[in-house]
Scaffold this active site. Structure first.
Site, PDB file in Angstrom:
ATOM      1  N   ARG A  45       1.126  -1.361   0.185  1.00 45.47           N
ATOM      2  CA  ARG A  45      -0.594   0.140  -0.094  1.00 45.47           C
ATOM      3  C   ARG A  45       0.945   1.292   0.372  1.00 45.47           C
ATOM      4  O   ARG A  45       0.733   2.328  -0.484  1.00 45.47           O
ATOM      5  CB  ARG A  45      -0.619   0.427   1.519  1.00 45.47           C
ATOM      6  CG  ARG A  45      -1.961  -0.500   1.010  1.00 45.47           C
ATOM      7  CD  ARG A  45      -2.059  -1.317   2.339  1.00 45.47           C
ATOM      8  NE  ARG A  45      -1.938  -1.673   3.389  1.00 45.47           N
ATOM      9  CZ  ARG A  45      -1.818  -1.877   4.774  1.00 45.47           C
ATOM     10  NH1 ARG A  45      -3.348  -1.410   5.126  1.00 45.47           N
ATOM     11  NH2 ARG A  45      -1.083  -2.087   5.945  1.00 45.47           N
ATOM     12  N   LYS A  74       3.940 -19.608   5.478  1.00 48.51           N
ATOM     13  CA  LYS A  74       2.992 -20.085   6.590  1.00 48.51           C
ATOM     14  C   LYS A  74       2.710 -18.546   7.461  1.00 48.51           C
ATOM     15  O   LYS A  74       3.444 -18.047   7.462  1.00 48.51           O
ATOM     16  CB  LYS A  74       3.928 -20.885   6.792  1.00 48.51           C
ATOM     17  CG  LYS A  74       5.962 -20.001   8.147  1.00 48.51           C
ATOM     18  CD  LYS A  74       5.789 -21.201   9.229  1.00 48.51           C
ATOM     19  CE  LYS A  74       6.229 -20.158  10.683  1.00 48.51           C
ATOM     20  NZ  LYS A  74       7.397 -20.644  11.386  1.00 48.51           N
ATOM     21  N   HIS A  77      10.097 -23.201   3.659  1.00 49.87           N
ATOM     22  CA  HIS A  77      10.986 -23.008   4.073  1.00 49.87           C
ATOM     23  C   HIS A  77      12.156 -24.178   4.619  1.00 49.87           C
ATOM     24  O   HIS A  77      13.253 -24.074   3.954  1.00 49.87           O
ATOM     25  CB  HIS A  77      11.739 -21.826   3.953  1.00 49.87           C
ATOM     26  CG  HIS A  77      11.739 -21.863   5.543  1.00 49.87           C
ATOM     27  ND1 HIS A  77      11.323 -20.932   6.791  1.00 49.87           N
ATOM     28  CD2 HIS A  77      12.894 -21.502   6.471  1.00 49.87           C
ATOM     29  CE1 HIS A  77      11.846 -20.966   8.125  1.00 49.87           C
ATOM     30  NE2 HIS A  77      12.847 -21.881   7.907  1.00 49.87           N
ATOM     31  N   LYS A  98      16.116 -26.272   2.886  1.00 47.24           N
ATOM     32  CA  LYS A  98      17.913 -26.516   2.934  1.00 47.24           C
ATOM     33  C   LYS A  98      18.308 -28.112   2.253  1.00 47.24           C
ATOM     34  O   LYS A  98      17.867 -28.396   2.222  1.00 47.24           O
ATOM     35  CB  LYS A  98      17.483 -26.442   4.722  1.00 47.24           C
ATOM     36  CG  LYS A  98      16.895 -25.297   5.375  1.00 47.24           C
ATOM     37  CD  LYS A  98      16.942 -25.598   7.039  1.00 47.24           C
ATOM     38  CE  LYS A  98      16.544 -24.770   7.913  1.00 47.24           C
ATOM     39  NZ  LYS A  98      17.367 -23.445   8.179  1.00 47.24           N
ATOM     40  N   GLU A 148      16.688 -22.917  19.161  1.00 43.71           N
ATOM     41  CA  GLU A 148      17.276 -21.637  18.932  1.00 43.71           C
ATOM     42  C   GLU A 148      16.813 -21.140  20.532  1.00 43.71           C
ATOM     43  O   GLU A 148      16.913 -21.352  21.249  1.00 43.71           O
ATOM     44  CB  GLU A 148      15.402 -20.940  18.615  1.00 43.71           C
ATOM     45  CG  GLU A 148      15.144 -21.212  17.467  1.00 43.71           C
ATOM     46  CD  GLU A 148      13.985 -20.665  16.867  1.00 43.71           C
ATOM     47  OE1 GLU A 148      13.751 -19.497  16.615  1.00 43.71           O
ATOM     48  OE2 GLU A 148      12.414 -21.097  17.646  1.00 43.71           O
ATOM     49  N   ASP A 179       3.697 -23.057  15.243  1.00 48.30           N
ATOM     50  CA  ASP A 179       4.630 -22.906  14.990  1.00 48.30           C
ATOM     51  C   ASP A 179       5.833 -23.428  14.592  1.00 48.30           C
ATOM     52  O   ASP A 179       6.550 -22.722  13.104  1.00 48.30           O
ATOM     53  CB  ASP A 179       5.387 -21.135  16.490  1.00 48.30           C
ATOM     54  CG  ASP A 179       5.963 -20.394  15.187  1.00 48.30           C
ATOM     55  OD1 ASP A 179       5.410 -19.912  14.451  1.00 48.30           O
ATOM     56  OD2 ASP A 179       7.813 -20.229  15.394  1.00 48.30           O
ATOM     57  N   HIS A 193       6.971 -27.383  10.214  1.00 47.64           N
ATOM     58  CA  HIS A 193       8.783 -27.663   9.915  1.00 47.64           C
ATOM     59  C   HIS A 193       8.337 -29.523  10.612  1.00 47.64           C
ATOM     60  O   HIS A 193       9.487 -29.713   9.616  1.00 47.64           O
ATOM     61  CB  HIS A 193       9.546 -26.660  10.455  1.00 47.64           C
ATOM     62  CG  HIS A 193       9.476 -25.554  10.485  1.00 47.64           C
ATOM     63  ND1 HIS A 193       9.025 -25.164   8.867  1.00 47.64           N
ATOM     64  CD2 HIS A 193       9.011 -24.127  10.838  1.00 47.64           C
ATOM     65  CE1 HIS A 193       9.029 -23.662   8.986  1.00 47.64           C
ATOM     66  NE2 HIS A 193       8.786 -23.224  10.286  1.00 47.64           N
ATOM     67  N   LYS A 213      12.403 -22.026  22.403  1.00 49.16           N
ATOM     68  CA  LYS A 213      12.987 -20.778  22.387  1.00 49.16           C
ATOM     69  C   LYS A 213      13.411 -20.253  23.371  1.00 49.16           C
ATOM     70  O   LYS A 213      13.834 -21.141  24.649  1.00 49.16           O
ATOM     71  CB  LYS A 213      12.449 -19.767  22.340  1.00 49.16           C
ATOM     72  CG  LYS A 213      11.697 -19.819  21.320  1.00 49.16           C
ATOM     73  CD  LYS A 213      10.339 -18.491  20.712  1.00 49.16           C
ATOM     74  CE  LYS A 213       9.892 -18.784  19.182  1.00 49.16           C
ATOM     75  NZ  LYS A 213      11.025 -18.043  18.299  1.00 49.16           N
TER      76      LYS A 213
HETATM   77  P1  NAP Z   1       4.748  -7.306   7.580  1.00 48.50           P
HETATM   78  O1  NAP Z   1       6.971  -6.761   8.084  1.00 48.50           O
HETATM   79  O2  NAP Z   1       4.373  -6.815   7.945  1.00 48.50           O
HETATM   80  O3  NAP Z   1       4.704  -6.941   5.697  1.00 48.50           O
HETATM   81  C1  NAP Z   1       3.396  -7.097   5.402  1.00 48.50           C
HETATM   82  C2  NAP Z   1       3.723  -6.272   4.425  1.00 48.50           C
HETATM   83  O4  NAP Z   1       2.303  -6.794   3.755  1.00 48.50           O
HETATM   84  C3  NAP Z   1       4.045  -5.027   3.630  1.00 48.50           C
HETATM   85  O5  NAP Z   1       4.747  -4.495   2.239  1.00 48.50           O
HETATM   86  C4  NAP Z   1       3.300  -4.593   4.215  1.00 48.50           C
HETATM   87  O6  NAP Z   1       2.821  -2.903   3.666  1.00 48.50           O
HETATM   88  C5  NAP Z   1       1.753  -5.476   3.373  1.00 48.50           C
HETATM   89  N1  NAP Z   1       0.887  -4.810   2.922  1.00 48.50           N
HETATM   90  C6  NAP Z   1      -0.325  -5.173   4.275  1.00 48.50           C
HETATM   91  N2  NAP Z   1      -1.555  -4.863   4.556  1.00 48.50           N
HETATM   92  C7  NAP Z   1      -1.432  -4.645   3.106  1.00 48.50           C
HETATM   93  C8  NAP Z   1      -2.642  -4.349   1.866  1.00 48.50           C
HETATM   94  N3  NAP Z   1      -3.930  -4.734   2.758  1.00 48.50           N
HETATM   95  N4  NAP Z   1      -2.517  -4.296   0.556  1.00 48.50           N
HETATM   96  C9  NAP Z   1      -0.915  -4.543  -0.140  1.00 48.50           C
HETATM   97  N5  NAP Z   1      -0.567  -4.915   0.811  1.00 48.50           N
HETATM   98  C10 NAP Z   1      -0.518  -4.771   2.116  1.00 48.50           C
HETATM   99  O7  NAP Z   1       5.067  -8.454   6.999  1.00 48.50           O
HETATM  100  P2  NAP Z   1       6.032  -9.720   7.568  1.00 48.50           P
HETATM  101  O8  NAP Z   1       7.007 -10.505   8.064  1.00 48.50           O
HETATM  102  O9  NAP Z   1       6.988  -9.524   5.329  1.00 48.50           O
HETATM  103  O10 NAP Z   1       5.052 -11.373   6.217  1.00 48.50           O
HETATM  104  C11 NAP Z   1       5.092 -11.867   5.598  1.00 48.50           C
HETATM  105  C12 NAP Z   1       3.961 -13.003   5.714  1.00 48.50           C
HETATM  106  O11 NAP Z   1       5.354 -14.202   6.028  1.00 48.50           O
HETATM  107  C13 NAP Z   1       2.714 -12.975   6.565  1.00 48.50           C
HETATM  108  O12 NAP Z   1       2.056 -13.372   5.771  1.00 48.50           O
HETATM  109  C14 NAP Z   1       3.503 -14.064   7.563  1.00 48.50           C
HETATM  110  O13 NAP Z   1       3.338 -14.262   8.676  1.00 48.50           O
HETATM  111  C15 NAP Z   1       4.862 -14.586   7.008  1.00 48.50           C
HETATM  112  N6  NAP Z   1       6.079 -14.781   7.573  1.00 48.50           N
HETATM  113  C16 NAP Z   1       7.217 -14.098   7.424  1.00 48.50           C
HETATM  114  C17 NAP Z   1       7.970 -14.517   8.197  1.00 48.50           C
HETATM  115  C18 NAP Z   1       9.198 -13.531   8.304  1.00 48.50           C
HETATM  116  O14 NAP Z   1      10.420 -13.898   8.950  1.00 48.50           O
HETATM  117  N7  NAP Z   1       9.114 -12.403   8.472  1.00 48.50           N
HETATM  118  C19 NAP Z   1       9.069 -16.321   8.327  1.00 48.50           C
HETATM  119  C20 NAP Z   1       7.406 -17.159   8.116  1.00 48.50           C
HETATM  120  C21 NAP Z   1       5.880 -16.408   7.205  1.00 48.50           C
HETATM  121  P3  NAP Z   1       2.169  -1.577   3.370  1.00 48.50           P
HETATM  122  O15 NAP Z   1       1.884  -1.392   5.269  1.00 48.50           O
HETATM  123  O16 NAP Z   1       2.844  -0.575   2.303  1.00 48.50           O
HETATM  124  O17 NAP Z   1       0.850  -1.883   2.921  1.00 48.50           O
END
Ligand code: NAP
Length: 484
Positions: free
Chosen positions: A51, A148, A178, A182, A216, A235, A240, A331
């Site tokens: 967004r 996930k 992921h 590995k 971890e 989680d 995993h 953890k």
């Molecule tokens: P995040 O940092 O909160 O990022 C969310 C992203 O979604 C941002 O780019 C946000 O940008 C965008 N977004 C939110 N609402 C939106 C909307 N209505 N329309 C379009 N874009 C929107 O989350 P994240 O950690 O990257 O995680 C993303 C997904 O991956 C989640 O489902 C999470 O559970 C999963 N995940 C993450 C990790 C990790 O290590 N981070 C690991 C495994 C899984 P804007 O606010 O600019 O829209």
């Protein structure tokens, strides 16, 4: 040994959530490494979508910063970095609104592989899937990648599967775990099915038990609110650890094909017995002098969510009857170490007089640190003094064995994204697998929630609660040390 980089066809990869943590920390730095390896064909594009209002130059600057922070050694080569940044585009889009979709339509192209990475909250998957079709951007050749957590129970996983199935066929859906990307995990299959040595012994006649540990040292970090609703079972174990268990336990597929492998994994999940409550130990870490307790970390003084779980699992089939699988993950443990250990049975009879020690062959497959394996074998202790036996590891660290010229440690994400572009679903979870995993997990979670089970305490920097040790000791076994 010089690695072979197998080229992929030209692609457009749209990353919804392209400004988020996962995109900046893992996906884009990983794609940069693929670019450096020469695997991103000329003309391919990566399109960030979220967004936040910014133009493509703004996005390039953001990703340059992310690569500087998370990209590892490769980030230093700025000439290459500029070339990579030129492949990036950005479209401001709201998954739940109608603005931005025409721009996305304009920037994506027909005639190249199209993949859409849903790196956003799962609650947005349906909106994205629907709008991609409504605006004529996706078709029946497009691929979508989802992250996930895939549901938090069977009902929500089914609902997510139904939402995606309304717009995409199963062959188009890539559910990322992921761990499956590995190198060592894939090596597990190579070792099992590519060598004559192990498969004849890979059953309850020769294997005493199997241990799977994912330990971890970190706590819940900034994810406290999310983690407290999830816990170690949802989680880590449901996805995993169960995937690792499946790869260890499954029957050889007839060929290494996506559905053949996933059919065999599904059979394992369906053969899992319900776990008795006394075969589950849940724990929460205590405070120590330097850092707060789990409950303080998640800001929930009455939390019953587990930051540690150990369990004894039985696979009820011909191959594994009587061979338990012990799983544990947690953890704030004493090391950051993930391994699978296949512990073989004792010799029935020793010919060496006076040798009363228990000698066991153990095949340990390390996921981290130092991806590799070691095989514990019994040899003669060197020197005079008769046949005294000792156990030593035959250690193989992949980095050492394959030499410096081998492909630099490829991150699981980049490998999996390239598989999406190739159209290879082998290392992705199929919808029925995910549902079967929840069908096994749900009653266990309902059980401890229904009983109001209170997690056991454990010290930070330990191997988990004392009861987890007892889980093994009761069976005359013990956990391997957590190194790392
Ligand atoms: P995040 O940092 O909160 O990022 C969310 C992203 O979604 C941002 O780019 C946000 O940008 C965008 N977004 C939110 N609402 C939106 C909307 N209505 N329309 C379009 N874009 C929107 O989350 P994240 O950690 O990257 O995680 C993303 C997904 O991956 C989640 O489902 C999470 O559970 C999963 N995940 C993450 C990790 C990790 O290590 N981070 C690991 C495994 C899984 P804007 O606010 O600019 O829209």
């Amino acid at each position: 040994m010089v690695s072979r980089v197998i080229p992929v066809d030209e692609f457009d990869l749209v990353i919804f959530g392209g400004t988020g943590d996962l995109a900046r920390r893992k996906i884009l730095p990983g794609l940069f490494r693929r670019y450096l390896a020469g695997q991103m064909p000329k003309g391919s594009r990566i399109i960030g979508a979220a967004r936040s209002e910014m133009d493509s130059d703004g996005y390039r600057a953001m990703i340059a910063e992310a690569i500087a922070e998370f990209g590892g050694e490769e980030r230093k080569d700025s000439t290459e970095l500029n070339g990579f940044l030129e492949t990036l585009h950005y479209v401001a889009i709201d998954a739940q609104g109608d603005g931005g979709w025409t721009e996305l339509f304009d920037v994506t192209r027909d005639g190249v592989i199209q993949a859409f990475y849903f790196s956003v909250a799962p609650s947005l998957f349906g909106d994205l899937a629907e709008r991609l079709h409504k605006h004529g951007i996706a078709d029946d050749t497009s691929r979508i990648v989802v992250e996930k957590p895939f549901g938090r129970d069977l009902a929500s996983a089914k609902a997510l599967n139904d939402t995606l199935a309304a717009h995409f066929e199963e062959r188009q859906i890539y559910r990322i775990d992921h761990y499956l990307g590995k190198e060592t995990v894939q090596n597990l299959m190579a070792v099992r099915f590519g060598n004559v040595l192990f498969e004849p012994l890979w059953n309850s006649h020769y294997v005493d038990h199997i241990q799977i540990t994912v330990a971890e040292t970190v706590g819940v970090g900034g994810r406290g609110a999310y983690y407290d609703k999830s816990g170690a079972m949802r989680d880590m174990v449901q996805n995993h650890l169960m995937q690792l268990l499946c790869l260890i336990a499954m029957e050889p597929p007839s060929v290494f094909g996506a559905d053949e492998v996933r059919d065999e994994k599904l059979k394992v999940i369906r053969a899992l017995q319900p776990v008795e409550p006394h075969h589950i130990v849940r724990g929460q870490y205590d405070a120590d002098a330097d850092s707060p307790s789990y409950r303080a970390d998640v800001e929930n003084p009455r939390s019953f969510t587990e930051s540690f779980i150990a369990m004894k699992v039985q696979v009820s089939n011909w191959r594994w009857a009587d061979t338990p699988f012990y799983l544990r993950t947690g953890k704030k443990l004493k090391g950051r170490a993930s391994e699978i250990a296949v512990v073989f049975k004792d010799l029935g009879h020793s010919i060496f007089e006076g040798d009363t020690a228990r000698h066991r062959n153990i095949l340990a497959i390390r996921l981290q640190p130092n991806e590799g394996m070691d095989l514990q074998v019994t040899i003669k202790e060197p020197g005079p003094g008769g046949m005294r036996l000792i156990d030593v590891p035959l250690d193989m660290t992949f980095a050492d064995a394959l030499g410096e010229d081998s492909e630099p440690a490829t991150d699981a994400y980049e490998r999996l994204i390239m598989d999406v572009i190739r159209g290879n679903q082998t290392l992705f979870m199929r919808g029925d697998e995910v549902e079967a995993a929840w069908a096994w997990t749900d009653p266990l979670i309902d059980g401890w929630e229904g009983r109001n089970d209170v997690p056991k305490h454990y010290e930070q920097g330990s191997a988990g609660p004392e009861d987890a040790m007892m889980l093994m000791h009761r069976d005359g076994r013990r956990w391997r040390d957590i190194k790392g």
